[in-house]
Design an enzyme around this catalytic site. Structure first.
Site, PDB file in Angstrom:
ATOM      1  N   ASP A 198       0.983  -1.144   0.010  1.00 44.10           N
ATOM      2  CA  ASP A 198      -0.162  -0.031   0.044  1.00 44.10           C
ATOM      3  C   ASP A 198       0.927   1.034   0.008  1.00 44.10           C
ATOM      4  OD1 ASP A 198      -2.279   1.555   0.279  1.00 44.10           O
ATOM      5  OD2 ASP A 198      -2.083   1.443   2.416  1.00 44.10           O
ATOM      6  N   LEU A 199       0.300   2.372  -0.273  1.00 39.99           N
ATOM      7  CA  LEU A 199       1.182   3.641  -0.376  1.00 39.99           C
ATOM      8  C   LEU A 199       1.357   4.439   0.992  1.00 39.99           C
ATOM      9  CD1 LEU A 199       2.932   5.494  -2.190  1.00 39.99           C
ATOM     10  CD2 LEU A 199       0.896   6.591  -3.032  1.00 39.99           C
ATOM     11  N   ASP A 200       0.047   4.999   1.078  1.00 43.07           N
ATOM     12  CA  ASP A 200      -0.356   6.015   2.189  1.00 43.07           C
ATOM     13  C   ASP A 200      -0.079   5.308   3.552  1.00 43.07           C
ATOM     14  OD1 ASP A 200      -0.866   8.003   0.518  1.00 43.07           O
ATOM     15  OD2 ASP A 200      -2.769   7.920   0.692  1.00 43.07           O
ATOM     16  N   THR A 211       1.709  10.114   3.670  1.00 45.63           N
ATOM     17  CA  THR A 211       0.866  11.292   3.035  1.00 45.63           C
ATOM     18  C   THR A 211      -0.385  11.481   3.975  1.00 45.63           C
ATOM     19  OG1 THR A 211      -0.017   9.340   1.567  1.00 45.63           O
ATOM     20  CG2 THR A 211       1.934  11.285   0.698  1.00 45.63           C
ATOM     21  N   LYS A 266      -8.752   5.521   6.607  1.00 49.03           N
ATOM     22  CA  LYS A 266      -7.574   4.925   6.041  1.00 49.03           C
ATOM     23  C   LYS A 266      -8.031   3.795   4.914  1.00 49.03           C
ATOM     24  CE  LYS A 266      -3.934   5.325   9.108  1.00 49.03           C
ATOM     25  NZ  LYS A 266      -3.230   4.646  10.328  1.00 49.03           N
ATOM     26  N   GLY A 267      -7.479   3.661   3.957  1.00 46.13           N
ATOM     27  CA  GLY A 267      -7.821   2.829   3.059  1.00 46.13           C
ATOM     28  C   GLY A 267      -9.074   2.943   2.349  1.00 46.13           C
ATOM     29  N   VAL A 268      -9.745   4.036   2.519  1.00 40.86           N
ATOM     30  CA  VAL A 268     -11.115   4.153   2.008  1.00 40.86           C
ATOM     31  C   VAL A 268     -11.113   5.129   0.960  1.00 40.86           C
ATOM     32  CG1 VAL A 268     -13.257   5.338   2.647  1.00 40.86           C
ATOM     33  CG2 VAL A 268     -12.329   3.941   4.345  1.00 40.86           C
ATOM     34  N   SER A 306      -2.941   0.580  -4.251  1.00 40.79           N
ATOM     35  CA  SER A 306      -3.125   1.691  -3.578  1.00 40.79           C
ATOM     36  C   SER A 306      -4.328   2.380  -3.968  1.00 40.79           C
ATOM     37  CB  SER A 306      -2.101   2.964  -3.431  1.00 40.79           C
ATOM     38  OG  SER A 306      -2.598   3.914  -2.864  1.00 40.79           O
ATOM     39  N   ALA A 307      -5.087   2.625  -3.000  1.00 35.28           N
ATOM     40  CA  ALA A 307      -6.490   3.354  -3.406  1.00 35.28           C
ATOM     41  C   ALA A 307      -6.415   4.871  -4.069  1.00 35.28           C
ATOM     42  CB  ALA A 307      -7.369   3.638  -2.346  1.00 35.28           C
ATOM     43  N   LYS A 322     -11.149  -1.103  -0.994  1.00 32.27           N
ATOM     44  CA  LYS A 322     -10.891  -2.279  -0.099  1.00 32.27           C
ATOM     45  C   LYS A 322     -11.951  -2.123   0.889  1.00 32.27           C
ATOM     46  CE  LYS A 322      -5.969  -0.958  -0.854  1.00 32.27           C
ATOM     47  NZ  LYS A 322      -4.924  -0.094  -0.052  1.00 32.27           N
ATOM     48  N   GLU A 342       0.141  -3.448   4.583  1.00 36.92           N
ATOM     49  CA  GLU A 342      -0.916  -2.746   4.812  1.00 36.92           C
ATOM     50  C   GLU A 342      -0.988  -2.004   5.966  1.00 36.92           C
ATOM     51  OE1 GLU A 342      -3.729  -1.124   3.759  1.00 36.92           O
ATOM     52  OE2 GLU A 342      -3.949  -1.689   1.804  1.00 36.92           O
ATOM     53  N   ASP A 343      -1.670  -0.666   6.169  1.00 30.87           N
ATOM     54  CA  ASP A 343      -1.600   0.051   7.477  1.00 30.87           C
ATOM     55  C   ASP A 343      -3.061   0.200   7.777  1.00 30.87           C
ATOM     56  OD1 ASP A 343      -2.470   1.872   5.375  1.00 30.87           O
ATOM     57  OD2 ASP A 343      -1.678   3.432   7.004  1.00 30.87           O
TER      58      ASP A 343
END
Length: 218
Positions: free
Chosen positions: A9-11, A17, A45-47, A114-115, A145, A169-170
């Protein structure tokens, strides 16, 4: 040596970020007299961007037209992008480079899942685009996700079956997506939040390369 798909994942995993997302969303919330805290930010997060706005509006019990929502979504993205202008390699979270280097040295497949719709420019600005064999971001998927679509596309692009994929993933939604996709989930963050992950590390500085070797040889 076995070849696995390592999907990041990125963020909050590679770059922090999340703080910029928070600032941009808080600006919108303030305009609407909604109290938006860092704790509330965890819910995003992840949304997706659209769902994030809905969550904020729900927090403030604010009803809005589709026109207003669209206007705020554009404003949020413009504000967020303005924070990214000065991003550079220093934004990469501690411990990430040694893991990426180790994966490259061991000829493992690396993807981004990543989203974020701004993933490519972020990877370019931070100088790590060349590490990735495949990039799947918010522009490439239709399901957010915990739907595993983003990770399934990434593993397919790498030519490796999902069962041989490892996801970092975070977010709870991201961990759930990896689990639903029958992948190995590695949570980066707090154990109490990411307890559904198969493995959990506070950050990449806590991760030994021997752990990566173990995953490769599984």
């Amino acid at each position: 040596m076995n070849k696995k798909a390592f999907i990041f994942d990125l963020d909050g995993v590679i770059v922090d970020t999340a703080k910029y997302h928070f600032l941009a969303w808080k600006k919108i919330a303030n305009q609407l007299n909604i109290d938006f805290t860092l704790e509330h930010n965890e819910l995003l997060k992840g949304v997706s961007r659209v769902r994030s706005l809905d969550i904020i509006l729900e927090l403030g019990k604010v009803a809005a037209s589709s026109e207003d929502k669209e206007k705020w979504l554009i404003q949020k993205n413009e504000d967020y992008l303005s924070y990214l202008v000065d991003m550079n390699e220093s934004e990469i979270l501690p411990g990430v480079f040694p893991i990426l280097d180790f994966l490259k040295e061991n000829k493992q497949a690396i993807a981004l899942g990543s989203a974020s719709k701004n993933a490519r420019p972020i990877l370019e600005k931070t100088g790590i685009l060349s590490y990735f064999d495949a990039i799947v971001d918010g522009n490439d998927v239709s399901n957010a996700k915990p739907d595993p679509e983003v990770f399934l596309i990434a593993s397919k692009l790498l030519g490796i079956e999902p069962e041989k994929a490892i996801v970092f993933e975070d977010s709870v939604a991201g961990v759930q997506a990896a689990n639903i996709g029958k992948m190995i989930s590695v949570g980066i963050g707090e154990e109490k939040i990411l307890h559904e992950a198969k493995y959990i590390f506070k950050d990449f500085t806590q991760m030994e390369t021997s752990f990566i070797t173990k995953l490769i040889n599984k």
